[in-house]
Design a protein around this motif. Structure first.
Motif, short mmCIF file in Angstrom:
data_model
loop_
_atom_site.label_atom_id
_atom_site.label_comp_id
_atom_site.label_asym_id
_atom_site.label_seq_id
_atom_site.Cartn_x
_atom_site.Cartn_y
_atom_site.Cartn_z
N TYR A 236 -24.79 -23.61 19.20
CA TYR A 236 -23.38 -23.24 19.16
C TYR A 236 -23.17 -22.24 18.03
O TYR A 236 -23.36 -22.56 16.85
N VAL A 237 -22.80 -21.02 18.40
CA VAL A 237 -22.55 -19.97 17.41
C VAL A 237 -21.04 -19.72 17.37
O VAL A 237 -20.44 -19.36 18.39
N PHE A 238 -20.46 -19.94 16.22
CA PHE A 238 -19.01 -19.85 16.09
C PHE A 238 -18.67 -19.24 14.73
O PHE A 238 -19.55 -18.97 13.93
N ASP A 239 -17.39 -19.00 14.54
CA ASP A 239 -16.92 -18.64 13.20
C ASP A 239 -15.73 -19.54 12.89
O ASP A 239 -14.84 -19.72 13.74
N THR B 150 -13.90 -28.62 24.28
CA THR B 150 -14.99 -28.45 25.24
C THR B 150 -16.32 -28.78 24.60
O THR B 150 -17.16 -29.48 25.18
N LEU B 151 -16.52 -28.29 23.39
CA LEU B 151 -17.77 -28.55 22.68
C LEU B 151 -17.98 -30.04 22.47
O LEU B 151 -19.06 -30.58 22.72
N ARG B 152 -16.93 -30.71 22.01
CA ARG B 152 -17.06 -32.15 21.78
C ARG B 152 -17.34 -32.91 23.07
O ARG B 152 -18.15 -33.85 23.09
N GLU B 153 -16.70 -32.50 24.16
CA GLU B 153 -16.92 -33.17 25.44
C GLU B 153 -18.34 -32.96 25.94
O GLU B 153 -19.01 -33.92 26.36
N VAL B 154 -18.82 -31.74 25.88
CA VAL B 154 -20.17 -31.45 26.37
C VAL B 154 -21.21 -32.20 25.55
O VAL B 154 -22.14 -32.81 26.10
N VAL C 65 -28.20 -30.28 18.83
CA VAL C 65 -27.26 -29.16 18.78
C VAL C 65 -27.43 -28.44 17.45
O VAL C 65 -27.27 -29.03 16.38
N GLU C 66 -27.76 -27.17 17.52
CA GLU C 66 -27.85 -26.32 16.33
C GLU C 66 -26.52 -25.59 16.19
O GLU C 66 -26.09 -24.89 17.12
N PRO D 95 -26.62 -33.70 8.79
CA PRO D 95 -27.13 -32.77 9.80
C PRO D 95 -26.82 -33.18 11.24
O PRO D 95 -26.53 -32.33 12.08
N ALA D 96 -26.86 -34.46 11.52
CA ALA D 96 -26.64 -34.92 12.89
C ALA D 96 -25.18 -34.84 13.31
O ALA D 96 -24.87 -35.00 14.50
N ARG D 97 -24.29 -34.56 12.36
CA ARG D 97 -22.85 -34.51 12.66
C ARG D 97 -22.31 -33.09 12.56
O ARG D 97 -21.12 -32.87 12.36
N ALA D 98 -23.17 -32.10 12.77
CA ALA D 98 -22.77 -30.71 12.57
C ALA D 98 -21.62 -30.30 13.48
O ALA D 98 -20.72 -29.56 13.06
N VAL D 99 -21.63 -30.75 14.74
CA VAL D 99 -20.53 -30.39 15.66
C VAL D 99 -19.21 -30.96 15.15
O VAL D 99 -18.19 -30.26 15.08
#
Length: 208
Positions: A5-8, A20-24, A33-34, A102-106
């Motif tokens: 996931y590349v975001f700003d 959407t990200l959380r659902e997927v 998920v990186e 690290p495992a909670r990055a999203v």
């Protein structure tokens, strides 16, 4: 296979993509998920927000299409117009949070966006990271110190380089990667079902 996931954190469309990200990711706990920070507002783009005249119109579209919330504190920042969005600082902050869990990055990336777009907090302010950390049950002192450490700057630059290496120049972008192969699952706006279809199609090509 994993997701990238590349975001700003200062990108309104990334904020709108958060549900959407959380659902997927909740549907696919088996996939790592990186989360990578992009550099939307760096260099000569670090100017008062009033100079981006399109932002309010874009936010209205984002809210209409995604249901994203823009809080009163954020709206006051917009009305004042002097606030400067600095994606380098936001990327440092994500790096500090990511280091702590690290495992909670999203979860932490979307919390960072909420801190700005709902609570109107500066992502250049150490106190913001204390607050995000406290809400997430993390060590606030540790996260705040990590935000100011040199390693956070190194991590931010590495994220920007990673985004460039992936060929990502629009945020948000969600990719699936399997070995040396990758495919775009979403760019800008997509719902969970759109992403699911593309992910399934990519997985099918890997198993055939």
């Amino acid at each position: 296979m994993k997701l990238i996931y590349v975001f700003d954190a200062y990108c309104g469309w990334s904020h709108g993509f958060s549900p959407t990200l959380r659902e997927v990711t909740s549907r696919h706990p088996e996939l790592d998920v990186e989360v990578v920070s992009g550099g939307l507002f760096t260099g000569d783009r670090r100017v008062p927000i009033r100079e981006f005249g399109y932002v309010q119109g874009a936010n209205a579209q984002i809210a209409e299409f995604t249901g994203a919330e823009f809080g009163e504190a954020y709206e006051r920042l917009m009305a004042d117009g002097s606030f400067v969005m600095d994606s380098q600082d936001a990327a440092r902050g994500l790096a500090a949070l990511r280091r702590a869990a690290p495992a909670r990055a999203v979860e932490l990336a979307t919390a960072l966006q909420r801190a700005f777009y709902v609570d109107g907090l500066s992502l250049s302010d150490r106190a913001t990271y204390r607050k995000v950390a406290e809400r997430a049950g993390l060590d606030a002192d540790d996260v705040a110190a990590a935000f100011e450490a040199a390693e956070a700057g190194t991590a931010a630059r590495a994220d920007f380089a990673r985004a460039a290496a992936l060929g990502v120049d629009a945020f948000p972008t969600l990719l699936a990667e399997d070995g040396e192969d990758a495919t775009v699952l979403a760019r800008g706006r997509a719902d969970a079902e759109d992403v699911e279809r593309r992910l399934a199609a990519f997985a099918a090509t890997r198993s055939s």
